[in-house]
Design a protein around this motif. Structure first.
Motif, PDB file in Angstrom:
ATOM      1  N   LEU A   6      -4.941   7.355  -8.295  1.00 26.15           N
ATOM      2  CA  LEU A   6      -5.059   6.009  -7.733  1.00 26.15           C
ATOM      3  C   LEU A   6      -6.089   5.179  -8.500  1.00 26.15           C
ATOM      4  O   LEU A   6      -5.887   3.982  -8.720  1.00 26.15           O
ATOM      5  CB  LEU A   6      -5.417   6.079  -6.245  1.00 26.15           C
ATOM      6  N   TYR A  52      -6.719   1.483  -7.960  1.00 23.31           N
ATOM      7  CA  TYR A  52      -6.756   1.446  -6.499  1.00 23.31           C
ATOM      8  C   TYR A  52      -7.747   2.483  -6.014  1.00 23.31           C
ATOM      9  O   TYR A  52      -8.126   3.380  -6.757  1.00 23.31           O
ATOM     10  CB  TYR A  52      -5.378   1.708  -5.901  1.00 23.31           C
ATOM     11  N   GLU A  53      -8.151   2.359  -4.759  1.00 29.98           N
ATOM     12  CA  GLU A  53      -9.098   3.294  -4.184  1.00 29.98           C
ATOM     13  C   GLU A  53      -8.479   3.990  -2.997  1.00 29.98           C
ATOM     14  O   GLU A  53      -7.724   3.403  -2.233  1.00 29.98           O
ATOM     15  CB  GLU A  53     -10.327   2.515  -3.680  1.00 29.98           C
ATOM     16  N   MET A  54      -8.835   5.256  -2.828  1.00 31.12           N
ATOM     17  CA  MET A  54      -8.386   6.010  -1.672  1.00 31.12           C
ATOM     18  C   MET A  54      -9.531   6.046  -0.670  1.00 31.12           C
ATOM     19  O   MET A  54     -10.666   6.286  -1.028  1.00 31.12           O
ATOM     20  CB  MET A  54      -8.015   7.448  -2.096  1.00 31.12           C
ATOM     21  N   TYR A  55      -9.233   5.760   0.573  1.00 30.98           N
ATOM     22  CA  TYR A  55     -10.265   5.829   1.610  1.00 30.98           C
ATOM     23  C   TYR A  55      -9.764   6.565   2.810  1.00 30.98           C
ATOM     24  O   TYR A  55      -8.634   6.831   2.983  1.00 30.98           O
ATOM     25  CB  TYR A  55     -10.766   4.437   2.018  1.00 30.98           C
ATOM     26  N   SER A 102      -1.079  14.273   5.533  1.00 30.42           N
ATOM     27  CA  SER A 102      -0.943  12.908   6.056  1.00 30.42           C
ATOM     28  C   SER A 102      -0.235  12.891   7.406  1.00 30.42           C
ATOM     29  O   SER A 102      -0.404  11.957   8.179  1.00 30.42           O
ATOM     30  CB  SER A 102      -0.184  12.022   5.063  1.00 30.42           C
ATOM     31  N   LEU A 105      -6.316  16.230  -3.041  1.00 29.43           N
ATOM     32  CA  LEU A 105      -6.777  14.891  -2.671  1.00 29.43           C
ATOM     33  C   LEU A 105      -7.660  14.287  -3.759  1.00 29.43           C
ATOM     34  O   LEU A 105      -7.592  13.080  -4.016  1.00 29.43           O
ATOM     35  CB  LEU A 105      -7.518  14.930  -1.330  1.00 29.43           C
ATOM     36  N   LEU A 112      -5.260  13.159  -6.412  1.00 28.10           N
ATOM     37  CA  LEU A 112      -4.589  11.948  -5.940  1.00 28.10           C
ATOM     38  C   LEU A 112      -5.511  10.744  -6.060  1.00 28.10           C
ATOM     39  O   LEU A 112      -5.099   9.673  -6.491  1.00 28.10           O
ATOM     40  CB  LEU A 112      -4.126  12.135  -4.496  1.00 28.10           C
ATOM     41  N   ASN A 113      -6.771  10.939  -5.720  1.00 28.58           N
ATOM     42  CA  ASN A 113      -7.764   9.872  -5.850  1.00 28.58           C
ATOM     43  C   ASN A 113      -7.912   9.447  -7.313  1.00 28.58           C
ATOM     44  O   ASN A 113      -8.003   8.256  -7.621  1.00 28.58           O
ATOM     45  CB  ASN A 113      -9.104  10.323  -5.264  1.00 28.58           C
ATOM     46  N   GLN A 115       0.830  -1.209   0.000  1.00 33.67           N
ATOM     47  CA  GLN A 115       0.000   0.000   0.000  1.00 33.67           C
ATOM     48  C   GLN A 115       0.862   1.256   0.000  1.00 33.67           C
ATOM     49  O   GLN A 115       0.569   2.211  -0.723  1.00 33.67           O
ATOM     50  CB  GLN A 115      -0.936   0.025   1.202  1.00 33.67           C
ATOM     51  N   ILE A 155       0.959   4.252  -2.831  1.00 33.45           N
ATOM     52  CA  ILE A 155       0.764   5.663  -2.475  1.00 33.45           C
ATOM     53  C   ILE A 155       1.964   6.490  -2.916  1.00 33.45           C
ATOM     54  O   ILE A 155       1.798   7.579  -3.474  1.00 33.45           O
ATOM     55  CB  ILE A 155       0.505   5.811  -0.961  1.00 33.45           C
TER      56      ILE A 155
END
Length: 163
Positions: A155, A160-163, A121, A148, A151-152, A98, A102
């Motif tokens: 991803l 991939y998913e941002m959570y 972060s 953000l 960035l999402n 992960q 990122i």
């Protein structure tokens, strides 16, 4: 304990995490922090007054990291992700998958966006982020939101998913 020792012990762990996120190399991060703290020590001992030492140290660390990244040209475009899976640095081998994903996504952001995402972060307040980045306090929220969201999107392109 003198003032420098207190500032060093209080800020080093936070600045180290930021430098690692910017550089991806432990040795380079340590070298950068050594330079930053030496410069800070020289400035303060010569009589220069630094009003907000933590913000100054963050800014100096980010600037040094960006300079080093420019010299090393470590930025990889997001389109090359599929072709460059094997390019992940050997120092990242100990990191979780992960974190690697990122870091790859962060590398696709411009420097100011990457800085803002990393500071966020680290749990810094909007006020602290504004002091460090030079972005107006009233603009931090919207700028961070855009960063953000970008960035999402990166991803998602990488599946991939941002959570």
């Amino acid at each position: 304990m003198n003032n420098f020792d207190h500032i060093y012990k209080h800020n080093y762990p936070k600045l180290y995490r930021v430098a690692i996120k910017m550089l991806l190399h432990h040795d380079e991060a340590k070298d950068i922090l050594q330079e930053v703290f030496m410069y800070y020590y020289q400035k303060t001992n010569s009589g220069y007054k630094i009003e907000y030492p933590t913000s100054w140290l963050y800014r100096a660390t980010l600037n040094k990291c960006m300079d080093l990244n420019k010299c090393n040209q470590k930025t990889v475009s997001i389109e090359d992700h599929e072709n460059n899976k094997s390019m992940l640095d050997e120092n990242l081998a100990e990191r979780s998958f992960q974190e690697q994903v990122i870091q790859k996504a962060l590398s696709a952001l411009c420097d100011s966006e990457k800085e803002l995402a990393i500071l966020y972060s680290e749990g810094l307040s909007y006020k602290e982020m504004a002091e460090i980045t030079g972005i107006k306090y009233s603009s931090i929220g919207k700028t961070l939101s855009r960063t953000l969201k970008k960035l999402n999107g990166i991803l998602k392109k990488m599946k991939y998913e941002m959570y």
